[in-house]
Design an enzyme around this catalytic site. Sequence first.
Site, PDB file in Angstrom:
ATOM      1  N   ASN A  10       7.946  20.296   1.924  1.00  0.00           N
ATOM      2  CA  ASN A  10       9.412  20.375   2.057  1.00  0.00           C
ATOM      3  C   ASN A  10      10.080  19.404   1.091  1.00  0.00           C
ATOM      4  OD1 ASN A  10       9.842  17.730   3.447  1.00  0.00           O
ATOM      5  ND2 ASN A  10       8.489  18.717   4.932  1.00  0.00           N
ATOM      6  N   LYS A  18      -9.894  28.711  -5.170  1.00  0.00           N
ATOM      7  CA  LYS A  18      -8.543  29.177  -5.490  1.00  0.00           C
ATOM      8  C   LYS A  18      -8.395  30.669  -5.150  1.00  0.00           C
ATOM      9  CE  LYS A  18      -5.364  29.580  -9.341  1.00  0.00           C
ATOM     10  NZ  LYS A  18      -5.232  29.596 -10.799  1.00  0.00           N
ATOM     11  N   PRO A  63       0.228  18.998  15.259  1.00  0.00           N
ATOM     12  CA  PRO A  63       0.581  18.143  16.407  1.00  0.00           C
ATOM     13  C   PRO A  63       1.979  17.577  16.213  1.00  0.00           C
ATOM     14  CG  PRO A  63      -0.984  17.033  14.942  1.00  0.00           C
ATOM     15  CD  PRO A  63      -0.860  18.451  14.449  1.00  0.00           C
ATOM     16  N   ILE A  92       3.803  14.509  16.206  1.00  0.00           N
ATOM     17  CA  ILE A  92       3.410  13.092  16.170  1.00  0.00           C
ATOM     18  C   ILE A  92       4.326  12.258  17.062  1.00  0.00           C
ATOM     19  CG2 ILE A  92       3.076  11.091  14.650  1.00  0.00           C
ATOM     20  CD1 ILE A  92       2.775  13.174  12.320  1.00  0.00           C
ATOM     21  N   PHE A 135      14.295  11.460  14.127  1.00  0.00           N
ATOM     22  CA  PHE A 135      15.305  11.941  13.190  1.00  0.00           C
ATOM     23  C   PHE A 135      15.427  13.444  13.371  1.00  0.00           C
ATOM     24  CE2 PHE A 135      17.136   9.253   9.783  1.00  0.00           C
ATOM     25  CZ  PHE A 135      16.728   8.022  10.277  1.00  0.00           C
ATOM     26  N   LYS A 152      11.581  15.532  23.508  1.00  0.00           N
ATOM     27  CA  LYS A 152      10.512  14.628  23.045  1.00  0.00           C
ATOM     28  C   LYS A 152      10.535  13.300  23.800  1.00  0.00           C
ATOM     29  CE  LYS A 152      10.441  16.725  18.443  1.00  0.00           C
ATOM     30  NZ  LYS A 152       9.659  16.742  17.213  1.00  0.00           N
TER      31      LYS A 152
END
Length: 437
Positions: free
Chosen positions: A244, A323, A339, A341, A357, A375
């Site tokens: 990203n 590849k 997972p 974290i 965040f 969370k």
Amino acid sequence: MFSLKDKKIVLGISGGIASYKSAILARRLIDAGAEVRVIMTSGAQAFITPLTLQALTGNPVHTDLLDTAAEAAMGHIELARWADHILIAPASANLLARLANGFADDLLTTVCLASEASLFLAPAMNRVMWQNLAVQNNARKLLERGATMFGPDEGVQACGETGAGRMLEPEAIRDMLIDKLGIEPGDNRQTILTKPLSTSATESSAANQPSAYATHHRSLHGLNIVITAGPTVEPIDPVRFISNRSSGKMGFAIASAAIKQGASVTLITGPVALQTPGLVKRIDVESARDMHKAVLDNIPKADIFISVAAVADYRIDQIAEEKIKKSDPGMTLQLVRNPDILASVAAMPERPFCVGFAAETQSVEEYARGKLDKKKLDMIAANHVGQAGDPVFGSDNNSLDVYWANEGHHHIAPAQKKQVAAELLDIISERLTESRH
Ligand code: PMT
């Protein structure tokens, strides 16, 4: 009523161009009520004369270990016993090395060794020197032995380079010292910040301005903070990956600000092109699973966990060993969940204060609060991404909306990420204190 009233401070000055600021620092400490005795190394005397410091403090300046006359007046052991605190500003790379290795080869290092006073260091040197592993190791050693580091600051240096290595402004050092000694600033701090010096020729009007640090009255001193930053990279085959747009800038800015506020910082980062802030312990990882392992290894000693990383929610189920050839007209990648974290840390019975965040393109508060609850976080910092002209990802600027339980909310206005980071840490520090009561 002065914040440093009756404090006996030995101000050590080592060699470096920043030593010209030490004259102003001496005055600022005296203005705040401290009794100041100055020790100058031979290097310092190449930049500024003992006479200047003598005139400013009204006390003889100590320079030699083996000077019989000076020893007869106030010997080095007497000076070491006299001091409540030793503040060395600037602390050069050489001085840090000698202190870290227990040298007693001049008056300043000898007094430090012989004193039970608390030790405060304001490093100043070229940015590449400060980044050097040898200097970083020496600084870390001194921190582990209980010394407190003020700075260094970032910006243009006397050598013409730009980066971390400048000595903090005298006002910032004085205010940090007051903070560390646990003295309530009261109203007089503002008075001191704006009070002009009557005599010094070296002082500029800018020196009377409070720096960004001088406005921060909270402290993270002695706390261990684990921060994740940057993207994770999930391999498809030996040459391709999915990832990203995170540059790591927000997480690195928080790491740097936390060091300035006195914390010990472990920064676990995906692949980014950023320099490690001084004194930060950096761990480089690639995938979400690597990051998860590094976080679990470091979390037991953490007081605060700040999860800034843009962690890939999914990874490739079967990474191709060779590849992949483009034989078919199309292809499908099978993804599996990574997972979470942050959620796994927040679910621990002995967990640190957990800050998440959220980068959201719409319904920012609703989605951010959703993550806060789901969370089980102590706090979440949301950035509104994807808006025209406001990239957030990769940008030097950001603004945040910080949410916590019971409708808690604080807006951090658009600013450079380093300022946003400092403000966020102030909120974290305040919430952490509240949560412990
Ligand atoms: O790096 P920059 O270019 O400076 O950009 C900064 C940033 C935009 C990446 C940063 O400010 C930010 O918002 N990071 C969080 C990105 C995000 O959207 O995270 P999320 O909504 O996918 O996850 C929510 C929280 O859970 C985050 O704290 C994330 O670190 C954590 N998480 C998510 C998934 C996962 N598998 N594990 C996690 O720990």
